[in-house]
Motif scaffolding. Sequence first.
Motif, PDB file in Angstrom:
ATOM      1  N   ASP A  34      35.375  55.519  38.618  1.00  0.00           N
ATOM      2  CA  ASP A  34      36.750  55.283  38.152  1.00  0.00           C
ATOM      3  C   ASP A  34      37.140  53.837  38.435  1.00  0.00           C
ATOM      4  O   ASP A  34      37.225  53.422  39.593  1.00  0.00           O
ATOM      5  N   SER A  35      37.397  53.084  37.391  1.00  0.00           N
ATOM      6  CA  SER A  35      37.737  51.668  37.569  1.00  0.00           C
ATOM      7  C   SER A  35      39.028  51.465  38.353  1.00  0.00           C
ATOM      8  O   SER A  35      39.276  50.376  38.861  1.00  0.00           O
ATOM      9  N   LYS A  36      39.830  52.515  38.464  1.00  0.00           N
ATOM     10  CA  LYS A  36      41.092  52.425  39.198  1.00  0.00           C
ATOM     11  C   LYS A  36      40.967  52.924  40.640  1.00  0.00           C
ATOM     12  O   LYS A  36      41.979  53.025  41.340  1.00  0.00           O
ATOM     13  N   ALA A  37      39.761  53.221  41.085  1.00  0.00           N
ATOM     14  CA  ALA A  37      39.558  53.732  42.446  1.00  0.00           C
ATOM     15  C   ALA A  37      40.088  52.728  43.472  1.00  0.00           C
ATOM     16  O   ALA A  37      39.814  51.527  43.390  1.00  0.00           O
ATOM     17  N   ALA A  38      40.854  53.232  44.415  1.00  0.00           N
ATOM     18  CA  ALA A  38      41.531  52.375  45.399  1.00  0.00           C
ATOM     19  C   ALA A  38      40.566  51.519  46.207  1.00  0.00           C
ATOM     20  O   ALA A  38      40.850  50.360  46.495  1.00  0.00           O
ATOM     21  N   GLY A  39      39.426  52.062  46.571  1.00  0.00           N
ATOM     22  CA  GLY A  39      38.466  51.324  47.382  1.00  0.00           C
ATOM     23  C   GLY A  39      37.836  50.147  46.661  1.00  0.00           C
ATOM     24  O   GLY A  39      37.457  49.149  47.284  1.00  0.00           O
ATOM     25  N   LEU A  40      37.716  50.246  45.341  1.00  0.00           N
ATOM     26  CA  LEU A  40      37.153  49.129  44.571  1.00  0.00           C
ATOM     27  C   LEU A  40      38.032  47.898  44.668  1.00  0.00           C
ATOM     28  O   LEU A  40      37.544  46.770  44.631  1.00  0.00           O
ATOM     29  N   LYS A  41      39.319  48.127  44.814  1.00  0.00           N
ATOM     30  CA  LYS A  41      40.273  47.014  44.840  1.00  0.00           C
ATOM     31  C   LYS A  41      40.245  46.243  46.152  1.00  0.00           C
ATOM     32  O   LYS A  41      40.565  45.057  46.180  1.00  0.00           O
ATOM     33  N   ILE A  42      39.864  46.898  47.237  1.00  0.00           N
ATOM     34  CA  ILE A  42      39.879  46.204  48.532  1.00  0.00           C
ATOM     35  C   ILE A  42      38.496  45.810  49.028  1.00  0.00           C
ATOM     36  O   ILE A  42      38.373  45.014  49.945  1.00  0.00           O
ATOM     37  N   ALA A  43      37.456  46.357  48.394  1.00  0.00           N
ATOM     38  CA  ALA A  43      36.085  46.003  48.790  1.00  0.00           C
ATOM     39  C   ALA A  43      35.805  44.553  48.386  1.00  0.00           C
ATOM     40  O   ALA A  43      36.436  44.001  47.488  1.00  0.00           O
ATOM     41  N   ASP A  44      34.853  43.954  49.061  1.00  0.00           N
ATOM     42  CA  ASP A  44      34.458  42.583  48.724  1.00  0.00           C
ATOM     43  C   ASP A  44      33.739  42.524  47.377  1.00  0.00           C
ATOM     44  O   ASP A  44      33.848  41.541  46.651  1.00  0.00           O
ATOM     45  N   PHE A  45      32.997  43.586  47.084  1.00  0.00           N
ATOM     46  CA  PHE A  45      32.291  43.715  45.817  1.00  0.00           C
ATOM     47  C   PHE A  45      32.586  45.115  45.290  1.00  0.00           C
ATOM     48  O   PHE A  45      32.307  46.089  45.980  1.00  0.00           O
ATOM     49  N   GLY A  46      33.160  45.216  44.109  1.00  0.00           N
ATOM     50  CA  GLY A  46      33.468  46.519  43.532  1.00  0.00           C
ATOM     51  C   GLY A  46      32.728  46.708  42.223  1.00  0.00           C
ATOM     52  O   GLY A  46      32.741  45.823  41.365  1.00  0.00           O
ATOM     53  N   PHE A  47      32.057  47.863  42.084  1.00  0.00           N
ATOM     54  CA  PHE A  47      31.264  48.137  40.891  1.00  0.00           C
ATOM     55  C   PHE A  47      31.631  49.499  40.325  1.00  0.00           C
ATOM     56  O   PHE A  47      31.649  50.496  41.050  1.00  0.00           O
TER      57      PHE A  47
END
Length: 126
Positions: A34-47
């Motif tokens: 999910d491109s809107k996943a909360a963890g992707l936004k705060i991780a240094d690298f989000g995929f």
Amino acid sequence: MQDVAVVIGASVESIFAIKVAQNRGLKVAAFDGDSKAAGLKIADFGFVCDIKDPQNIIEILNQNRLKPLFVLPVPIGRFLITTGTINEHFKIKNTDDFNTLNLCTDKLAFHNALNGGGCEAFLGTK
């Protein structure tokens, strides 16, 4: 190669683990479908990718020259088997290999293992 902690399944439940790793000076690579996943936004690298496909995650890590030091434990249920595959591929020292995690997350396989050889055989004490 950049050393990273990996998060497989970057829902809101992953935020605590990501922040703890970052507060300890680690870079975090997070994966979620999910491109809107909360963890992707705060991780240094989000995929954004299918977390049921460990080979895709391995390819993304390699293409981005990211070397996982470990996989952060976050609640992902059945897709925990992806963690086992990542651990095996990158030779991360851990007891959570694919076969163990697959057995522990597949209720039928777990039942069959226990009934086929008893608890002692399953636990390796027989």
